[in-house]
Every structure is written in structure tokens, then in C-alpha cells.
Design an enzyme around this catalytic site. Structure first.
Site, PDB file in Angstrom:
ATOM      1  N   HIS A 207      -3.772  -5.005   0.218  1.00 23.79           N
ATOM      2  CA  HIS A 207      -3.303  -5.404   1.548  1.00 23.79           C
ATOM      3  C   HIS A 207      -3.327  -6.924   1.694  1.00 23.79           C
ATOM      4  CE1 HIS A 207      -2.744  -1.596   3.732  1.00 23.79           C
ATOM      5  NE2 HIS A 207      -3.683  -1.130   2.919  1.00 23.79           N
TER       6      HIS A 207
ATOM      7  N   CYS B 208       0.828  -1.205   0.000  1.00 22.38           N
ATOM      8  CA  CYS B 208       0.000   0.000   0.000  1.00 22.38           C
ATOM      9  C   CYS B 208       0.869   1.264   0.000  1.00 22.38           C
ATOM     10  CB  CYS B 208      -1.006  -0.026   1.153  1.00 22.38           C
ATOM     11  SG  CYS B 208      -2.336   1.172   0.890  1.00 22.38           S
TER      12      CYS B 208
ATOM     13  N   GLU C 220      -1.736  -8.763   3.623  1.00 23.10           N
ATOM     14  CA  GLU C 220      -1.657  -9.215   5.026  1.00 23.10           C
ATOM     15  C   GLU C 220      -3.041  -9.417   5.635  1.00 23.10           C
ATOM     16  OE1 GLU C 220      -1.205  -6.187   4.022  1.00 23.10           O
ATOM     17  OE2 GLU C 220      -2.180  -4.816   5.425  1.00 23.10           O
TER      18      GLU C 220
END
Ligand code: MN
Length: 245
Positions: free
Chosen positions: A220, A116, A222
Site C-alpha cells: 500500500h 493491493c 498510498e
């Protein structure tokens, strides 16, 4: 006694944090999902806050094997030669620390994953620029600042054949989450675009600089790795392989 892991030393990854003021106190912050994703990939995260003396990054990189640049506020537009418009949560110390980290990581060939804001740091540090606000600058673009939870996938991306991200994710196209209002505009020298959304917004870049494995993704991953079969786990595993198991 022997085990598969015997003799192996866990590789350490520096993970950057944000700083923001809450309740009259400045606090360093990092979403837990970054730490969990790095640990799931059998890497050890060490959190690195914005530092007062950017030369300290050399000492940090003496001691780590990889680097993860995390999400957060906007980079000061002056860093890419632009007047400030519609920017949010700029932190000069964070900009300075992260830009110095990636420049030094490149000098040393330390594998780097930017997420990001992290893809934006990679691009700006090497001379690229950003779209300051997709909603106002690119009318007709998809909604890249989704209202849905971070774990929800909200738009598709297409991945370049032969790229690191396509290999890591194992598919030519996929759905990703999207929690950004800025994007890569003019691409930095030494990088190629390896994924875009349907409206043309850059969703991944990677280094073509000799001896430096570095990728940036605008989504994202994660927040998408909870499922054991999540393709996004492949990005963190690719980082581990680039470091060398
Ligand atoms: Mn997006």
C-alpha cells in the site's frame, strides 16, 4: 503574468471504491490516503464506485486520463476458475466494474496503477489466478497481513532490474507494508513479475502489452508517502508521467 503551471491542464484519475454494509446501510468507502497520494502527485482523483451497468465504464474512461484500482475485499474465485476457500468480503458489482475498467483501459491505452486488490484485478482480468489464502496455502510464508499500523513497513521486497517499479522507487530492494492475505499465483499473459518478497510472494507485476502502461503492487504505497523522501511517492509520479504532464 506567468507561472510554471500556466497552460497545463490537471490530469484526472479515476479511483475505484469499495462498497460494504455498515449500520444497516450500504456505503461506498475509500481510505483518504489514496486521494492524498494522487493529489500529492499533482493529479486530480475522481471516485468511481461499483456501477450497476458495467458498460458505464466506457463513459467514465472517455473523461479521465488514468486509472487507480484500490484495495479492498477479495475477488470472487469463480473469476479465475477456482472453488471458493477462505475468501473475504466479495462484491460481485465491484469485481464486474473493475474488471471492465481495466479491460477498457487496456483497449484505450489508459495508464493504470493497481494497488493491493488492484494488482489482483489486473492479473485476474487478463487470465491469471490468485493464491486464495497465503497463510493456509503457503505454510512458511512471511506474515503478509501485518498487525502493525498501515504506515509501518514490515517485510522487504526485491525489484527486477529495468522494471518500471524499480525505476519509480529508485532502489533494487526496499521495505514495504503488507496488508493482504492473497497474492498473484498464475501470472496473466502480457505481464511480468517485477518484485517479490523473500518468500517468493509476488509483490509487483507490470504490463508488457504494447502501448499500455500498467503496473500492480501488492503493498500500500498510498499509506507510505507522508515523508517527503518516501520512495513510494515515485509510483504516483510515474503514473503522472505515463499519462503525460
Ligand atoms: Mn506482502
Amino acid at each position: 503574468m506567468s507561472s510554471v503551471s500556466e497552460g497545463k491542464t490537471a490530469q484526472i484519475v479515476a479511483v475505484t471504491t469499495s462498497v460494504s454494509r455498515e449500520d444497516d446501510t450500504y456505503r461506498y468507502r475509500l481510505n483518504q490516503s489514496y486521494v492524498q497520494a494522487v493529489e500529492n502527485a499533482r493529479l486530480v482523483p475522481v471516485l468511481i464506485p461499483p456501477l450497476r451497468d458495467v458498460r458505464s465504464v466506457e463513459r467514465v474512461l472517455d473523461r479521465v486520463d488514468g486509472l487507480v484500482l484500490t484495495g479492498g475485499g477479495d475477488i470472487a474465485p469463480l473469476r479465475y476458475g477456482a472453488e471458493s476457500r477462505n475468501v473475504r468480503s466479495v462484491s460481485a458489482p465491484r469485481d464486474a466494474t473493475e474488471i471492465e475498467l481495466v479491460l477498457e483501459a487496456r483497449r484505450r491505452g489508459i495508464p493504470t496503477l493497481g494497488i493491493c486488490r488492484g494488482i489482483q484485478i489486473l492479473n485476474v482480468a487478463f487470465g491469471g489466478s490468485l493464491v486464495q489464502d497465503i497463510g493456509t496455502d503457503w505454510p512458511g510464508a512471511l506474515a503478509h497481513d501485518q498487525a502493525a499500523p498501515r504506515t509501518a513497513r514490515s517485510h522487504s521486497i526485491s525489484l527486477e532490474a529495468g522494471s518500471i517499479v524499480r525505476e519509480a522507487l529508485g532502489a533494487p530492494a526496499m521495505e514495504v507494508n503488507s496488508l493482504h492475505h492473497q497474492a498473484v499465483d498464475r501470472l496473466a499473459d502480457g505481464f511480468v513479475v517485477t518484485a517479490r518478497s523473500g518468500d517468493g510472494v509476488v509483490e509487483a507485476i507490470e504490463s508488457r502489452i504494447d502501448g499500455w502502461w500498467a503496473i500492480g503492487v501488492q503493498w500500500h504505497p498510498e499509506d507510505l508517502v507522508a515523508a517527503p523522501d518516501s520512495p513510494d511517492r515515485g509510483l504516483f509520479n510515474a503514473l503522472r508521467r505515463a499519462i503525460g504532464e
